[in-house]
Design a protein around this motif. Structure first.
Motif, PDB file in Angstrom:
ATOM      1  N   UNK A 198       0.811  -1.217   0.000  1.00  0.00           N
ATOM      2  CA  UNK A 198       0.000   0.000   0.000  1.00  0.00           C
ATOM      3  C   UNK A 198       0.849   1.273   0.000  1.00  0.00           C
ATOM      4  N   UNK A 199       2.160   1.135   0.087  1.00  0.00           N
ATOM      5  CA  UNK A 199       3.047   2.293   0.106  1.00  0.00           C
ATOM      6  C   UNK A 199       3.643   2.526  -1.283  1.00  0.00           C
ATOM      7  N   UNK A 200       3.990   3.757  -1.612  1.00  0.00           N
ATOM      8  CA  UNK A 200       4.431   4.070  -2.980  1.00  0.00           C
ATOM      9  C   UNK A 200       5.865   3.669  -3.319  1.00  0.00           C
ATOM     10  N   UNK A 259       9.839   3.357  -7.646  1.00  0.00           N
ATOM     11  CA  UNK A 259       8.960   4.459  -7.268  1.00  0.00           C
ATOM     12  C   UNK A 259       8.459   5.143  -8.523  1.00  0.00           C
ATOM     13  N   UNK A 260       7.166   5.276  -8.645  1.00  0.00           N
ATOM     14  CA  UNK A 260       6.588   5.998  -9.774  1.00  0.00           C
ATOM     15  C   UNK A 260       6.952   5.430 -11.131  1.00  0.00           C
ATOM     16  N   UNK A 261       7.027   4.120 -11.253  1.00  0.00           N
ATOM     17  CA  UNK A 261       7.364   3.505 -12.528  1.00  0.00           C
ATOM     18  C   UNK A 261       8.839   3.530 -12.872  1.00  0.00           C
ATOM     19  N   UNK A 283       1.239  10.640  -7.674  1.00  0.00           N
ATOM     20  CA  UNK A 283       2.545  11.197  -8.000  1.00  0.00           C
ATOM     21  C   UNK A 283       2.424  12.348  -8.993  1.00  0.00           C
ATOM     22  N   UNK A 284       3.307  13.326  -8.883  1.00  0.00           N
ATOM     23  CA  UNK A 284       3.318  14.398  -9.879  1.00  0.00           C
ATOM     24  C   UNK A 284       3.802  13.850 -11.223  1.00  0.00           C
ATOM     25  N   UNK A 285       3.607  14.628 -12.266  1.00  0.00           N
ATOM     26  CA  UNK A 285       4.027  14.199 -13.609  1.00  0.00           C
ATOM     27  C   UNK A 285       5.540  14.008 -13.680  1.00  0.00           C
TER      28      UNK A 285
END
Length: 187
Positions: free
Chosen positions: A80-82, A92-94, A176-178
Protein backbone atom coordinates in the motif's frame (compact mmCIF):
# COMPACT_ATOMS: atom_id res chain seq x y z
CA UNK A 1 2.58 18.02 3.89
CA UNK A 2 6.34 17.94 3.52
CA UNK A 3 8.63 15.95 5.77
CA UNK A 4 9.21 18.80 8.22
CA UNK A 5 5.46 19.01 8.90
CA UNK A 6 5.77 15.70 10.76
CA UNK A 7 7.39 17.63 13.61
CA UNK A 8 4.05 19.38 14.18
CA UNK A 9 2.68 15.99 15.24
CA UNK A 10 3.44 13.73 18.18
CA UNK A 11 5.96 11.48 16.47
CA UNK A 12 7.85 8.35 17.41
CA UNK A 13 10.74 6.71 15.58
CA UNK A 14 10.03 3.03 14.91
CA UNK A 15 13.05 1.01 13.82
CA UNK A 16 13.06 -2.36 12.13
CA UNK A 17 14.30 -5.07 14.48
CA UNK A 18 13.70 -8.15 12.36
CA UNK A 19 17.23 -8.77 11.11
CA UNK A 20 20.45 -8.95 13.13
CA UNK A 21 22.48 -7.35 10.30
CA UNK A 22 20.30 -4.20 10.14
CA UNK A 23 18.93 -3.68 13.65
CA UNK A 24 21.98 -1.70 14.84
CA UNK A 25 21.85 0.76 11.96
CA UNK A 26 18.08 1.17 12.18
CA UNK A 27 18.22 1.74 15.94
CA UNK A 28 21.12 4.20 15.80
CA UNK A 29 19.51 6.26 13.03
CA UNK A 30 16.24 6.31 15.02
CA UNK A 31 18.11 7.48 18.11
CA UNK A 32 20.02 10.15 16.16
CA UNK A 33 16.84 11.54 14.59
CA UNK A 34 14.93 11.29 17.88
CA UNK A 35 17.57 13.26 19.80
CA UNK A 36 17.19 16.98 20.47
CA UNK A 37 18.18 19.02 17.42
CA UNK A 38 18.31 22.70 16.60
CA UNK A 39 18.07 23.92 20.17
CA UNK A 40 15.08 21.71 21.03
CA UNK A 41 15.20 20.03 24.40
CA UNK A 42 12.82 17.20 23.65
CA UNK A 43 13.71 13.57 22.93
CA UNK A 44 11.23 11.81 20.69
CA UNK A 45 10.30 8.26 21.69
CA UNK A 46 12.10 5.43 19.92
CA UNK A 47 10.48 1.99 19.68
CA UNK A 48 11.29 -1.24 17.91
CA UNK A 49 8.66 -2.24 15.38
CA UNK A 50 7.50 -5.05 17.65
CA UNK A 51 7.24 -2.77 20.70
CA UNK A 52 5.25 -0.21 18.72
CA UNK A 53 2.87 -2.82 17.32
CA UNK A 54 2.26 -4.49 20.70
CA UNK A 55 0.47 -1.45 22.17
CA UNK A 56 -1.98 0.98 20.58
CA UNK A 57 -0.38 4.33 19.82
CA UNK A 58 -3.26 6.30 18.33
CA UNK A 59 -1.69 9.50 19.65
CA UNK A 60 1.64 9.00 17.82
CA UNK A 61 2.65 9.34 14.19
CA UNK A 62 5.25 6.65 13.42
CA UNK A 63 8.37 7.39 11.42
CA UNK A 64 9.37 3.95 10.20
CA UNK A 65 13.03 3.12 9.69
CA UNK A 66 14.15 0.04 7.78
CA UNK A 67 12.59 -1.92 4.94
CA UNK A 68 9.99 -4.64 4.53
CA UNK A 69 12.53 -7.36 5.34
CA UNK A 70 13.32 -5.97 8.80
CA UNK A 71 10.46 -3.65 9.86
CA UNK A 72 7.18 -5.46 10.55
CA UNK A 73 5.05 -2.37 9.84
CA UNK A 74 6.75 -1.80 6.49
CA UNK A 75 6.23 -5.49 5.67
CA UNK A 76 2.54 -5.22 6.64
CA UNK A 77 1.99 -2.08 4.55
CA UNK A 78 4.46 -2.60 1.67
CA UNK A 79 1.82 -3.21 -1.01
CA UNK A 80 0.00 0.00 0.00
CA UNK A 81 3.05 2.29 0.11
CA UNK A 82 4.43 4.07 -2.98
CA UNK A 83 8.07 3.02 -2.54
CA UNK A 84 9.13 -0.59 -3.04
CA UNK A 85 12.57 -1.75 -1.93
CA UNK A 86 14.42 -4.94 -2.76
CA UNK A 87 18.02 -6.02 -2.11
CA UNK A 88 19.57 -3.53 -4.57
CA UNK A 89 16.95 -1.16 -5.96
CA UNK A 90 14.12 1.20 -5.09
CA UNK A 91 11.05 1.29 -7.30
CA UNK A 92 8.96 4.46 -7.27
CA UNK A 93 6.59 6.00 -9.77
CA UNK A 94 7.36 3.51 -12.53
CA UNK A 95 11.11 4.09 -12.18
CA UNK A 96 13.78 1.85 -10.75
CA UNK A 97 16.70 3.46 -8.91
CA UNK A 98 20.06 2.05 -7.92
CA UNK A 99 23.19 3.57 -6.48
CA UNK A 100 25.68 3.69 -3.65
CA UNK A 101 24.02 4.46 -0.29
CA UNK A 102 20.61 4.38 -1.97
CA UNK A 103 17.58 5.31 0.12
CA UNK A 104 14.18 6.95 0.22
CA UNK A 105 12.41 9.24 2.66
CA UNK A 106 8.75 10.19 2.40
CA UNK A 107 5.45 10.98 4.08
CA UNK A 108 2.28 9.14 3.13
CA UNK A 109 -1.19 8.34 4.51
CA UNK A 110 -1.20 5.62 7.15
CA UNK A 111 -2.56 2.49 5.41
CA UNK A 112 -4.53 1.54 8.54
CA UNK A 113 -6.04 5.02 8.92
CA UNK A 114 -5.73 7.24 5.82
CA UNK A 115 -6.76 10.31 7.85
CA UNK A 116 -3.40 10.02 9.59
CA UNK A 117 0.15 10.13 8.23
CA UNK A 118 3.34 8.06 8.49
CA UNK A 119 6.94 8.92 7.74
CA UNK A 120 9.28 6.37 6.16
CA UNK A 121 13.05 6.13 5.85
CA UNK A 122 13.88 3.05 3.82
CA UNK A 123 16.75 1.58 1.83
CA UNK A 124 17.94 -1.68 0.33
CA UNK A 125 20.79 -1.92 2.86
CA UNK A 126 22.13 -0.24 6.01
CA UNK A 127 24.33 2.22 4.09
CA UNK A 128 21.22 3.85 2.62
CA UNK A 129 19.62 4.12 6.06
CA UNK A 130 22.81 5.78 7.41
CA UNK A 131 22.82 8.15 4.43
CA UNK A 132 19.52 9.61 5.69
CA UNK A 133 21.58 11.41 8.33
CA UNK A 134 23.22 13.38 5.48
CA UNK A 135 19.95 14.80 4.20
CA UNK A 136 19.23 18.52 4.44
CA UNK A 137 16.62 19.75 6.93
CA UNK A 138 14.03 20.84 4.37
CA UNK A 139 12.74 17.79 2.54
CA UNK A 140 9.63 17.69 0.32
CA UNK A 141 7.02 14.89 0.52
CA UNK A 142 9.41 12.37 -1.04
CA UNK A 143 13.08 12.06 -1.89
CA UNK A 144 15.05 9.21 -3.45
CA UNK A 145 18.74 9.74 -2.69
CA UNK A 146 22.16 8.13 -2.91
CA UNK A 147 25.72 9.12 -2.00
CA UNK A 148 25.43 12.26 -4.16
CA UNK A 149 23.40 13.90 -1.38
CA UNK A 150 26.37 13.88 1.03
CA UNK A 151 27.43 17.52 0.35
CA UNK A 152 24.08 18.58 1.90
CA UNK A 153 24.93 17.17 5.34
CA UNK A 154 24.16 19.75 8.00
CA UNK A 155 22.52 22.10 5.50
CA UNK A 156 18.97 23.42 5.53
CA UNK A 157 18.49 22.94 1.77
CA UNK A 158 20.07 20.64 -0.78
CA UNK A 159 22.13 23.44 -2.29
CA UNK A 160 24.09 23.41 -5.50
CA UNK A 161 26.47 20.56 -4.76
CA UNK A 162 24.15 17.89 -3.40
CA UNK A 163 22.06 15.82 -5.82
CA UNK A 164 19.09 13.50 -5.43
CA UNK A 165 17.63 10.95 -7.81
CA UNK A 166 14.02 12.12 -7.39
CA UNK A 167 12.17 14.52 -5.11
CA UNK A 168 8.94 16.42 -4.97
CA UNK A 169 5.44 16.71 -3.63
CA UNK A 170 2.52 14.35 -4.01
CA UNK A 171 -0.63 15.74 -5.59
CA UNK A 172 -3.52 16.59 -3.25
CA UNK A 173 -4.93 13.07 -3.73
CA UNK A 174 -1.50 11.53 -2.90
CA UNK A 175 -0.88 10.55 -6.51
CA UNK A 176 2.54 11.20 -8.00
CA UNK A 177 3.32 14.40 -9.88
CA UNK A 178 4.03 14.20 -13.61
CA UNK A 179 7.77 14.76 -12.99
CA UNK A 180 9.88 13.24 -10.23
CA UNK A 181 12.90 15.50 -10.72
CA UNK A 182 13.94 18.98 -11.85
CA UNK A 183 14.48 19.85 -15.51
CA UNK A 184 18.02 20.89 -14.62
CA UNK A 185 18.85 17.26 -13.75
CA UNK A 186 18.18 16.24 -17.33
CA UNK A 187 20.44 18.85 -18.96
Amino acid sequence: GPWLDLWNERIAFVYGSGRPDTIGTNLNVARALGSPQGGADYDYPVYSDNEFMSVRHDDLVPILIGNSSDNALLAKWSAQLPVQVDEKTIRFGGHSYSGDKLGAIYVYPNPDDPSRIVGVITAPDPSGIWQALSLPSLIPDFMIYDSQVTPAVGEIILGRRGRVLAAGYFNSDWSLPARLNDDIDEM
